[in-house]
Design a protein around this motif. Structure first.
Motif, short mmCIF file in Angstrom:
data_model
loop_
_atom_site.label_atom_id
_atom_site.label_comp_id
_atom_site.label_asym_id
_atom_site.label_seq_id
_atom_site.Cartn_x
_atom_site.Cartn_y
_atom_site.Cartn_z
N ILE A 35 0.86 -1.19 0.00
CA ILE A 35 0.00 0.00 0.00
C ILE A 35 0.90 1.23 0.00
CG2 ILE A 35 -1.68 1.36 1.30
CD1 ILE A 35 -2.82 -1.18 2.40
N THR A 36 0.61 2.17 -0.88
CA THR A 36 1.34 3.43 -0.90
C THR A 36 0.43 4.59 -0.58
OG1 THR A 36 0.98 3.65 -3.31
CG2 THR A 36 3.05 2.64 -2.58
N ALA A 37 0.95 5.53 0.20
CA ALA A 37 0.27 6.79 0.47
C ALA A 37 0.80 7.80 -0.55
CB ALA A 37 0.55 7.26 1.89
N ASN A 38 -0.05 8.17 -1.50
CA ASN A 38 0.39 8.91 -2.69
C ASN A 38 0.43 10.41 -2.42
OD1 ASN A 38 0.47 6.41 -4.10
ND2 ASN A 38 -1.73 6.56 -4.46
N GLU A 39 1.40 10.82 -1.63
CA GLU A 39 1.51 12.21 -1.18
C GLU A 39 1.83 13.16 -2.32
OE1 GLU A 39 4.22 14.83 1.94
OE2 GLU A 39 5.00 13.02 1.03
N GLY A 40 2.84 12.80 -3.11
CA GLY A 40 3.36 13.74 -4.10
C GLY A 40 4.44 14.60 -3.48
N ASP A 41 5.46 14.89 -4.25
CA ASP A 41 6.53 15.77 -3.77
C ASP A 41 7.18 16.41 -4.98
OD1 ASP A 41 8.03 17.08 -1.93
OD2 ASP A 41 9.38 15.42 -1.48
N ALA A 42 7.66 17.63 -4.79
CA ALA A 42 8.28 18.36 -5.89
C ALA A 42 9.66 18.84 -5.46
CB ALA A 42 7.43 19.56 -6.30
N ARG A 43 10.58 18.84 -6.40
CA ARG A 43 11.86 19.49 -6.15
C ARG A 43 11.66 20.97 -6.43
NH1 ARG A 43 15.32 14.66 -9.03
NH2 ARG A 43 15.71 13.47 -7.13
N ALA A 44 11.19 21.65 -5.39
CA ALA A 44 10.78 23.04 -5.58
C ALA A 44 11.56 24.02 -4.72
CB ALA A 44 9.29 23.19 -5.27
N ASP A 45 12.38 23.51 -3.81
CA ASP A 45 13.05 24.42 -2.88
C ASP A 45 14.56 24.31 -2.96
OD1 ASP A 45 13.10 21.89 -1.91
OD2 ASP A 45 12.36 22.36 0.09
N TRP A 46 15.09 23.87 -4.10
CA TRP A 46 16.53 23.76 -4.25
C TRP A 46 17.07 24.94 -5.06
CZ3 TRP A 46 16.81 20.60 -0.70
CH2 TRP A 46 16.08 19.41 -0.64
N PRO A 47 18.06 25.66 -4.55
CA PRO A 47 18.71 26.68 -5.39
C PRO A 47 19.22 26.05 -6.68
CG PRO A 47 19.43 26.88 -3.09
CD PRO A 47 18.63 25.61 -3.18
N GLY A 48 18.89 26.65 -7.79
CA GLY A 48 19.34 26.16 -9.08
C GLY A 48 18.33 25.31 -9.83
N PHE A 49 17.23 24.93 -9.18
CA PHE A 49 16.24 24.11 -9.88
C PHE A 49 14.91 24.15 -9.14
CE2 PHE A 49 14.31 19.82 -10.74
CZ PHE A 49 13.99 20.06 -12.07
N ASN A 50 13.84 24.36 -9.90
CA ASN A 50 12.49 24.33 -9.35
C ASN A 50 11.57 23.77 -10.42
OD1 ASN A 50 10.00 24.68 -8.16
ND2 ASN A 50 10.00 26.92 -8.32
N GLU A 51 11.04 22.57 -10.18
CA GLU A 51 10.18 21.94 -11.18
C GLU A 51 8.71 22.33 -11.05
OE1 GLU A 51 8.89 17.86 -10.88
OE2 GLU A 51 9.91 17.64 -8.95
N GLU A 52 8.34 22.98 -9.96
CA GLU A 52 6.93 23.23 -9.68
C GLU A 52 6.45 24.53 -10.33
OE1 GLU A 52 4.65 22.31 -5.77
OE2 GLU A 52 5.25 24.41 -5.66
N THR A 53 5.33 24.46 -11.02
CA THR A 53 4.75 25.64 -11.64
C THR A 53 3.23 25.45 -11.65
OG1 THR A 53 4.80 27.04 -13.62
CG2 THR A 53 4.89 24.66 -13.97
N ARG A 54 2.51 26.38 -12.30
CA ARG A 54 1.07 26.25 -12.49
C ARG A 54 0.77 26.12 -13.98
NH1 ARG A 54 -1.68 27.62 -7.64
NH2 ARG A 54 -0.45 28.90 -6.20
N VAL A 55 -0.37 25.55 -14.28
CA VAL A 55 -0.71 25.29 -15.68
C VAL A 55 -0.65 26.57 -16.51
CG1 VAL A 55 -2.57 24.60 -17.24
CG2 VAL A 55 -2.10 23.23 -15.19
N ARG A 56 -1.28 27.63 -16.04
CA ARG A 56 -1.35 28.85 -16.86
C ARG A 56 0.03 29.49 -17.00
NH1 ARG A 56 -3.67 34.35 -16.64
NH2 ARG A 56 -4.01 34.19 -14.40
N THR A 57 0.87 29.35 -15.97
CA THR A 57 2.22 29.90 -16.03
C THR A 57 3.09 29.10 -16.99
OG1 THR A 57 2.05 30.67 -13.74
CG2 THR A 57 4.26 30.44 -14.66
N HIS A 58 2.96 27.79 -16.95
CA HIS A 58 3.81 26.92 -17.76
C HIS A 58 3.39 26.90 -19.22
CE1 HIS A 58 6.53 23.64 -18.62
NE2 HIS A 58 5.55 22.79 -18.92
N CYS A 59 2.10 26.93 -19.44
CA CYS A 59 1.57 26.77 -20.81
C CYS A 59 1.29 28.13 -21.42
CB CYS A 59 0.31 25.91 -20.79
SG CYS A 59 0.55 24.30 -19.98
#
Length: 549
Positions: A332-356
């Motif tokens: 069983i997995t608890a599907n939390e989700g996580d983003a590499r969003a707080d590292w200097p030099g890289f942030n993968e997290e965005t919003r649909v309207r911002t990205h597209c």
């Protein structure tokens, strides 16, 4: 104490004598007990019977119980220590000691106990240096010995026989591409405990997968940290161990995968991708916006709108638990989700309207011009990097795939990591009408829709318990709070049982981090107990599991 409880409708009761009811005991965590004499409950409920307030945010995270001393060990992230509570009277836990690890590292990330031996995962300072696992006696809190492990030991667990401790060394970077950037390798330490002697450590690493990054990505395993090798990019998070102690299943959260480890040889034998969840199917939907109280607008208001959406959810699980049914292993997995969003030099997290910025591909998304607006999908947080450089865009720069973080659910997988069940959108549906907290509020506010655009209830912790012939899963929801319970006795047809939330708006117990299930035969009051470490409120909640026959 304020609580909110929501249970499934009861079924007709079987007639039983009070004596038989009183004799019934919870068997064991993990679903391994096969006592044919034990009665099987019709259902169960939970009630909060006690608690302890650590007095600070982060003062209660991961917990573990020692039956012999009746002591509860609580990771106190606020102080970098472990609080030791006397749980002899579960309704009134009392602080009786503290384990200070300042001479061994920066702070404690996890705790596990087996027969009076306490194991602590201790983070180094800096976190990119090798960590430590230290062993203490539960009865007197004396340090027995310690060993070095990989960078950032995030979780540890004993094998069922207590002879081995497995450690998930996450190996997070401090940054990407910056002066002084360090990205240590992720690994799993396999510690032979050797009680009375000196522990030994073997390392299951991922170096054999270096040079295979393209092949891993093609399989659906996310390898995407800038400049990172496979061994550096893989970040072990949480471990479940097979009933015989020979195999470990390790969530690789950021990589959206699970590693399989042969314990005896300390070798990673396989990495299994988890794939994605199709949110555009009835029953698998989500509330994708915190501004959906309007029609095709960028200035809407919060509202509850749970519906299918043309979005793919990356499972990115945190906790994992193992149980058996008819001799078959399930996870069983608890599907939390996580983003590499707080590292200097890289942030993968965005919003649909911002990205597209060029819009959505109309050949993929019907009504693309309206769908990108904030009242629809525009506010949803997605990744810019689904897997190794792909941005999910066509040649014209229009988005043709949207990948959200987490699946807002728990999933059941077989031992080959083929999914056999997913709870769909039930977590959001079962928390939309709470009396004590607003829908999709976060763990530090009581704002309607606060988490709708970002991972929703955010399931994080999961434990399983066997009661007679039934197996139940307990899943903690980090953001809105509380614990969901499902009957998973039929893995492909799991069913919702009940839900208990012990927060009140911004008070009470908030931010469930770790769950620990104490079986009745080891419980101080003879009743099964569920211990919940609530990180945001810094409180430890003692929940009693009441079985109905």
């Amino acid at each position: 104490m304020p609580i909110f409880s929501l249970s499934a409708p009861p079924t007709p009761l079987r007639l039983m004598s009070a004596a038989i009811l009183a004799a019934t005991l919870l068997t064991a965590c993990g679903g391994d007990h096969d006592d044919e004499e034990e009665l099987t409950p019709r259902t169960l409920s939970m009630e909060k019977i006690g608690g302890y307030n650590g007095g600070a945010v982060g003062a209660a995270e991961i917990t573990a119980f020692d039956a012999a001393s009746k002591r509860l060990f609580v990771v106190n992230g606020a102080n970098g220590t472990v609080d030791v509570l006397d749980l002899a009277a579960p309704a009134t836990p009392k602080l009786v000691g503290t384990i200070n690890v300042s001479s061994l590292g920066k702070g404690v990330n996890s705790v596990a106990i087996h027969d009076g031996l306490v194991a602590l995962a201790i983070e180094a300072d800096p976190k990119t240096s090798p960590g430590t696992v230290a062993f203490y006696n539960a009865a007197d809190l004396k340090l027995v010995n310690s060993v070095k492990v990989g960078a950032l030991p995030d979780m540890l667990t004993f094998t069922p026989d207590g002879r081995t401790v497995l450690v998930a060394n996450e190996g997070e970077p401090n940054s990407y591409g910056q002066a002084g950037s360090v990205d240590p390798e992720g690994s799993i330490s396999v510690i032979t405990v050797n009680r009375g002697g000196t522990p030994s450590v073997a390392t299951a690493d991922f170096r054999a997968f270096n040079g295979q990054e393209a092949a891993l990505r093609a399989q659906g395993i996310r390898i995407y940290g800038p400049g990172a090798s496979a061994a550096q990019d893989i970040e072990p998070e949480y471990i479940a161990v097979s009933e015989d102690g020979r195999t470990a299943y390790v969530t690789l959260q950021e990589n959206n995968a699970v590693a399989i480890v042969d314990v005896a040889t300390a070798k990673v034998t396989a990495i299994k991708p988890l794939g994605t969840k199709n949110h555009n199917v009835v029953g698998m939907g989500l509330d994708a916006s915190d501004e959906d109280g309007g029609t095709n607008t960028n200035s809407g208001t919060p509202a509850i709108k749970i519906a299918p959406q043309p979005v793919k959810g990356m499972y990115l699980p945190d906790a994992i638990a193992r149980f058996t049914v008819d001799g078959n292993t399930y996870l069983i997995t608890a599907n939390e989700g996580d983003a590499r969003a707080d590292w200097p030099g890289f942030n993968e997290e965005t919003r649909v309207r911002t990205h597209c910025t060029a819009g959505l591909d109309p050949t993929v998304f019907p009504d693309a011009a309206n769908l990108i607006l904030d009242s629809n999908l525009g506010r949803l947080r997605i990744t810019t990097t689904p897997n190794g450089g792909s941005a999910g865009k066509n040649a014209a720069g229009q988005c043709n795939e949207l990948y959200a973080f987490g699946a807002r659910s728990f999933s059941i997988w077989d031992s080959n990591l083929t999914r056999v069940y997913d709870s769909g959108d039930e977590f959001e549906k079962n928390t939309q009408s709470l009396a004590n907290v607003k829908f999709n509020a976060s763990n530090d506010n009581n704002d309607l829709d606060a988490r709708s655009a970002s991972k929703g209830p955010e399931p994080e912790g999961v434990v399983v318990g066997r009661f007679g012939k039934k197996t139940y899963a307990f899943i903690g929801l980090e953001r809105v709070g509380g614990v969901m319970v499902y009957d998973v006795s039929k893995p492909s047809a799991a069913s919702y049982v009940t839900y208990l939330n012990t927060r009140t708006a911004t008070g009470g117990d908030s931010g469930p981090e770790g769950l620990a299930l104490i079986p009745a035969d080891k419980s101080p009051n003879g009743k099964p107990l569920l211990i919940v470490g609530n990180e945001t409120s810094g409180t430890t909640a003692i929940l009693q599991v009441n079985l109905s026959y």
